[in-house]
Design an enzyme around this catalytic site. Structure first.
Site, PDB file in Angstrom:
ATOM      1  N   HIS A 128      62.827  -1.916  37.374  1.00 56.42           N
ATOM      2  CA  HIS A 128      63.961  -2.827  37.192  1.00 56.42           C
ATOM      3  C   HIS A 128      64.715  -2.569  35.890  1.00 56.42           C
ATOM      4  O   HIS A 128      65.821  -3.070  35.710  1.00 56.42           O
ATOM      5  CB  HIS A 128      63.532  -4.294  37.314  1.00 56.42           C
ATOM      6  N   ASP A 186      57.469  -1.531  41.149  1.00 53.98           N
ATOM      7  CA  ASP A 186      58.251  -1.710  39.919  1.00 53.98           C
ATOM      8  C   ASP A 186      57.874  -0.698  38.848  1.00 53.98           C
ATOM      9  O   ASP A 186      57.890  -1.010  37.655  1.00 53.98           O
ATOM     10  CB  ASP A 186      58.113  -3.133  39.376  1.00 53.98           C
ATOM     11  N   SER A 189      59.562  -5.176  29.144  1.00 56.05           N
ATOM     12  CA  SER A 189      59.316  -4.562  30.445  1.00 56.05           C
ATOM     13  C   SER A 189      59.065  -3.069  30.331  1.00 56.05           C
ATOM     14  O   SER A 189      59.863  -2.347  29.746  1.00 56.05           O
ATOM     15  CB  SER A 189      60.517  -4.780  31.375  1.00 56.05           C
TER      16      SER A 189
END
Length: 302
Positions: A147, A177, A253
């Site tokens: 993402h 992901d 992230s």
């Protein structure tokens, strides 16, 4: 993250689903209401003493369900102002302490892993994005979250010393992901060791390393709160995740969650929030064995 934090883009990401409470499914990829197990009122609960308190108590679980969501934690459109770098100053040796001291172990682990962790910046495609990543081999392969790079555009990684390196996308897997980038070898980045499968334990100390809110080289400490927590990541099916109370925020992230030996145990990916708040001590990481398996496949095909 929620739009109450400026510059982070629209809310998006997975939801946490309690294994003890079934909920209605929602379309993959939606930022949705999370399931939360609420213990029924017992004999000593004030809700048992009158009808009105009971009604109020009955509403409380619904309010919690409406407020608790799990979202991906990359910084979104426009990036984050105030990016800081480590400046390349030599790192002092960790203080001496008794063998097995968890605090000393974490200091040593942080010193070991920072040389292999990077900030990831994506520009183009109408909106920018930022996150974190880490080197996994001596050929320049960097693991991050899908993402972070899904919007497309030119990609740069920024090392501990502030150097910016161009990176190319090797491959990405929306279902888990995970994405893999590549930078030219010989860049001074140090590959991080991966923890052996099945060795992570609930309660062991861990560090989340990355660039929350653009603050590169940030280290936060906590413990492994739970293993095999079912979480929907990247809009795919639920998959087991490592739960931690180490502070994870937008920009973390794709960064590593490491143990006291400096080994990667997971890839930081999502957090739970209440009513748009920031970190509340519930974060999730993709287990390193799954991340490594996906990364190897992407490298082989890329």
């Amino acid at each position: 993250m929620h739009s109450t934090i400026a510059g982070l883009g629209e809310p998006r990401g997975p939801r946490f689903v309690s294994p003890d409470l079934s909920t209605d499914e929602q379309p993959p990829g939606s930022t949705s209401v999370a399931a939360l197990l609420v213990t029924p009122a017992g004999p000593d609960d004030p809700a048992d003493r009158s009808g009105a308190p009971a009604a109020a108590a009955a509403r409380w679980p619904r309010l919690l369900l409406a407020g608790l969501t799990v979202v991906a934690v990359s910084a979104g459109a426009g990036g984050v102002a105030g990016h800081l770098t480590a400046g390349g100053a030599p790192t002092a040796a960790p203080p001496a302490g008794p063998a097995g001291d968890p605090a000393v172990d974490l200091v040593t682990a942080a010193d070991q892993v920072l040389a292999g962790v990077v900030s990831v910046r994506v520009a183009g495609g109408g909106r920018g994005a930022s996150g974190s990543g880490f080197l996994i081999d001596d050929r320049g392969h960097v693991v991050t979250n899908n993402h972070v790079v899904a919007g497309g555009g030119s990609i740069q990684v920024i090392g501990r010393d502030g150097r910016r390196l161009s990176a190319r996308l090797v491959g990405r897997d929306p279902g888990t992901d995970i994405a893999v980038l590549r930078v030219d070898p010989g860049n001074g980045l140090r590959p991080l060791p991966l923890a052996s499968a099945g060795q992570t334990r609930v309660g062991e100390p861990v560090l989340a390393v990355g660039s929350p809110l653009g603050l590169s080289g940030t280290v936060t400490a906590g413990i492994v709160s739970a293993l095999d927590r079912p979480v929907r990541l990247g809009g795919g099916a639920r998959q087991p995740a490592v739960q931690t109370d180490a502070s994870i925020n937008p920009g973390n992230s794709g960064g590593p969650l490491v143990n006291g030996r400096g080994e990667v145990v997971g890839v930081n990916t999502a957090i739970a929030t209440l009513e748009g708040s920031g970190n509340i001590g519930i974060g999730f990481a993709i287990p390193v064995e799954r991340a490594a398996q996906v990364a190897r496949g992407l490298i082989a095909r890329g």
